[in-house]
Design a protein around this motif. Structure first.
Motif, PDB file in Angstrom:
ATOM      1  N   PRO A  33       0.832  -1.214   0.000  1.00 40.47           N
ATOM      2  CA  PRO A  33       0.000   0.000   0.000  1.00 40.47           C
ATOM      3  C   PRO A  33       0.858   1.252   0.000  1.00 40.47           C
ATOM      4  O   PRO A  33       2.060   1.205   0.315  1.00 40.47           O
ATOM      5  CB  PRO A  33      -0.799  -0.133   1.308  1.00 40.47           C
ATOM      6  CG  PRO A  33      -0.689  -1.568   1.707  1.00 40.47           C
ATOM      7  CD  PRO A  33       0.619  -2.045   1.181  1.00 40.47           C
ATOM      8  N   GLY A  38       1.015  -1.298   5.072  1.00 39.63           N
ATOM      9  CA  GLY A  38       0.622  -2.633   5.511  1.00 39.63           C
ATOM     10  C   GLY A  38       1.724  -3.325   6.277  1.00 39.63           C
ATOM     11  O   GLY A  38       2.897  -2.947   6.208  1.00 39.63           O
ATOM     12  N   LEU A  61      -1.910  -9.882  -2.436  1.00 39.55           N
ATOM     13  CA  LEU A  61      -1.784  -9.348  -1.079  1.00 39.55           C
ATOM     14  C   LEU A  61      -1.272  -7.918  -0.995  1.00 39.55           C
ATOM     15  O   LEU A  61      -1.348  -7.301   0.073  1.00 39.55           O
ATOM     16  CB  LEU A  61      -0.853 -10.247  -0.257  1.00 39.55           C
ATOM     17  CG  LEU A  61      -1.314 -11.675   0.026  1.00 39.55           C
ATOM     18  CD1 LEU A  61      -0.258 -12.414   0.839  1.00 39.55           C
ATOM     19  CD2 LEU A  61      -2.653 -11.692   0.766  1.00 39.55           C
ATOM     20  N   ARG A  62      -0.764  -7.365  -2.091  1.00 38.06           N
ATOM     21  CA  ARG A  62      -0.057  -6.094  -1.955  1.00 38.06           C
ATOM     22  C   ARG A  62      -0.961  -4.896  -1.684  1.00 38.06           C
ATOM     23  O   ARG A  62      -0.462  -3.806  -1.437  1.00 38.06           O
ATOM     24  CB  ARG A  62       0.788  -5.827  -3.210  1.00 38.06           C
ATOM     25  CG  ARG A  62       0.022  -5.653  -4.502  1.00 38.06           C
ATOM     26  CD  ARG A  62       0.987  -5.395  -5.648  1.00 38.06           C
ATOM     27  NE  ARG A  62       0.317  -5.410  -6.945  1.00 38.06           N
ATOM     28  CZ  ARG A  62       0.970  -5.217  -8.100  1.00 38.06           C
ATOM     29  NH1 ARG A  62       2.270  -4.988  -8.097  1.00 38.06           N
ATOM     30  NH2 ARG A  62       0.314  -5.252  -9.247  1.00 38.06           N
ATOM     31  N   ASP A  63      -2.277  -5.080  -1.704  1.00 36.43           N
ATOM     32  CA  ASP A  63      -3.154  -3.977  -1.318  1.00 36.43           C
ATOM     33  C   ASP A  63      -3.306  -3.877   0.192  1.00 36.43           C
ATOM     34  O   ASP A  63      -3.816  -2.866   0.702  1.00 36.43           O
ATOM     35  CB  ASP A  63      -4.532  -4.122  -1.978  1.00 36.43           C
ATOM     36  CG  ASP A  63      -5.273  -5.370  -1.525  1.00 36.43           C
ATOM     37  OD1 ASP A  63      -4.595  -6.343  -1.118  1.00 36.43           O
ATOM     38  OD2 ASP A  63      -6.514  -5.381  -1.587  1.00 36.43           O
ATOM     39  N   ARG A  64      -2.851  -4.909   0.936  1.00 41.48           N
ATOM     40  CA  ARG A  64      -2.999  -4.855   2.394  1.00 41.48           C
ATOM     41  C   ARG A  64      -1.744  -5.273   3.163  1.00 41.48           C
ATOM     42  O   ARG A  64      -1.660  -5.063   4.367  1.00 41.48           O
ATOM     43  CB  ARG A  64      -4.192  -5.689   2.845  1.00 41.48           C
ATOM     44  CG  ARG A  64      -4.113  -7.152   2.504  1.00 41.48           C
ATOM     45  CD  ARG A  64      -5.333  -7.891   3.052  1.00 41.48           C
ATOM     46  NE  ARG A  64      -6.522  -7.718   2.227  1.00 41.48           N
ATOM     47  CZ  ARG A  64      -7.752  -7.971   2.652  1.00 41.48           C
ATOM     48  NH1 ARG A  64      -7.972  -8.364   3.892  1.00 41.48           N
ATOM     49  NH2 ARG A  64      -8.777  -7.830   1.838  1.00 41.48           N
ATOM     50  N   PHE A  65      -0.770  -5.878   2.489  1.00 40.58           N
ATOM     51  CA  PHE A  65       0.512  -6.218   3.095  1.00 40.58           C
ATOM     52  C   PHE A  65       1.634  -5.562   2.296  1.00 40.58           C
ATOM     53  O   PHE A  65       1.504  -5.356   1.090  1.00 40.58           O
ATOM     54  CB  PHE A  65       0.751  -7.737   3.103  1.00 40.58           C
ATOM     55  CG  PHE A  65      -0.151  -8.511   4.018  1.00 40.58           C
ATOM     56  CD1 PHE A  65       0.220  -8.790   5.324  1.00 40.58           C
ATOM     57  CD2 PHE A  65      -1.377  -8.984   3.563  1.00 40.58           C
ATOM     58  CE1 PHE A  65      -0.614  -9.510   6.163  1.00 40.58           C
ATOM     59  CE2 PHE A  65      -2.219  -9.711   4.391  1.00 40.58           C
ATOM     60  CZ  PHE A  65      -1.833  -9.973   5.691  1.00 40.58           C
ATOM     61  N   ILE A 286      -4.401 -13.896   4.697  1.00 41.22           N
ATOM     62  CA  ILE A 286      -5.352 -12.853   5.090  1.00 41.22           C
ATOM     63  C   ILE A 286      -6.177 -13.306   6.293  1.00 41.22           C
ATOM     64  O   ILE A 286      -6.362 -12.555   7.264  1.00 41.22           O
ATOM     65  CB  ILE A 286      -6.263 -12.471   3.915  1.00 41.22           C
ATOM     66  CG1 ILE A 286      -5.458 -11.799   2.804  1.00 41.22           C
ATOM     67  CG2 ILE A 286      -7.413 -11.582   4.376  1.00 41.22           C
ATOM     68  CD1 ILE A 286      -6.209 -11.603   1.509  1.00 41.22           C
ATOM     69  N   GLY A 290      -4.455 -11.036   8.509  1.00 39.80           N
ATOM     70  CA  GLY A 290      -4.929  -9.797   7.921  1.00 39.80           C
ATOM     71  C   GLY A 290      -5.711  -8.920   8.873  1.00 39.80           C
ATOM     72  O   GLY A 290      -5.830  -7.725   8.662  1.00 39.80           O
TER      73      GLY A 290
END
Length: 290
Positions: A33, A38, A61-65, A286, A290
């Motif tokens: 992000p 993240g 996963l790269r939108d949240r980690f 997640i 997550g």
């Protein structure tokens, strides 16, 4: 030696980054992000793969980690430095420098194949900075399965070393054998393209020898991992059709080392779980972290 290979941005849609370690130049990706908000997720590959192995998981996963995937020296787009021995201990020391360079804190660590011992060697020395552990189709104790010992000795023999170095045997044979569905020609080109000649394959050829040669390190990890990391939350994502790390001998030791664990079985996946079941792995990460 540097590798002249340009990944297809459709298959590997990431920005290449570089870290000058004490032993050579390390290639890695660092995707997440805005502002790297993240939690960091550090992804360790095995043999004969590189950060390309994690491409689907990183995209998922790269939108949240903050997804960080390095290539070991001798692998992927990283340098093949003269004088580097390609032992597991050396890889772990370089990866430790890498983690310290990035200043990672509260990070999740994931390892598969040789990424298990390497990630654990890095983590036990920085246990207070590790938030959680993800392991899949790997180990961190001395090799005690007869078939694995035989595999190490056979792959270390002069004829097989020549096959690995001259004919790229590990890429051409082990990747198709270790996946449930044969990879496409384009995917194989990315594994093949970073190992273009015998000199570039020295790291790949060394790792089968390390199954036995790294016994001292593995013995230490077998004690230090439960002692320093055993209380961390853990996730096991396991390819149940893997010929190398069968669930029967492997999972009980994993469970014993990490009492606070969740196991996600990947029923159709073989050894290279990131190729066979990336969506399931991403969903499990997640769900757990997550």
């Amino acid at each position: 030696m540097n590798i002249e290979f340009t990944p297809d941005p459709l298959l590997y849609p990431f920005t290449s980054r570089w870290f000058d370690s004490s032993r050579g130049r390390v290639h890695y990706i660092d995707e997440g992000p805005a502002g790297f908000a993240g939690p960091p997720l550090l992804l360790f590959h095995g043999n004969p793969t590189w950060s390309f192995l994690y491409r689907h998981i990183v995209v998922a996963l790269r939108d949240r980690f903050r997804c960080i995937a390095p290539d070991y020296l001798g692998f992927g787009l990283s340098e093949r430095p003269s004088g580097f021995g390609y032992t597991i201990d050396e890889h772990a020391r370089v990866m430790g420098e890498f983690v310290d360079h990035l200043g990672l804190d509260g990070y999740l660590t994931m390892g598969q194949d040789w990424g298990g011992p390497i990630s654990m060697a890095v983590a036990v020395a920085r246990a207070q900075r590790v938030r959680g552990v993800v392991l899949g189709n790997t180990w961190f104790w001395p090799t005690d399965v007869l078939t694995t010992k035989i595999f190490s000795r056979v792959m270390s023999s002069p004829p097989m070393q020549r096959a690995i170095l001259r004919r790229n045997y590990f890429v051409e044979r082990m990747i198709p054998l270790g996946t449930a569905k044969p990879p496409s020609a384009a995917v194989m080109a990315h594994y093949r393209g970073v190992q273009p000649n015998p000199e570039a394959r020295l790291g790949v050829a060394k790792m089968p020898k390390e199954l036995l040669a790294a016994r001292t390190l593995l013995d230490r990890l077998s004690h230090e991992v439960p002692a320093t990391l055993g209380a961390k939350p853990a996730l096991f994502v396991w390819g149940m059709k893997d010929f190398a790390f069968r669930p029967g001998p492997s999972l009980p030791r994993m469970r014993a080392a990490f009492p606070d664990h969740v196991l996600v079985e990947l029923p159709e996946a073989k050894h290279f779980i990131q190729e066979d079941a990336p969506d399931e792995i991403a969903a499990a990460i997640i769900e757990r972290f997550g």
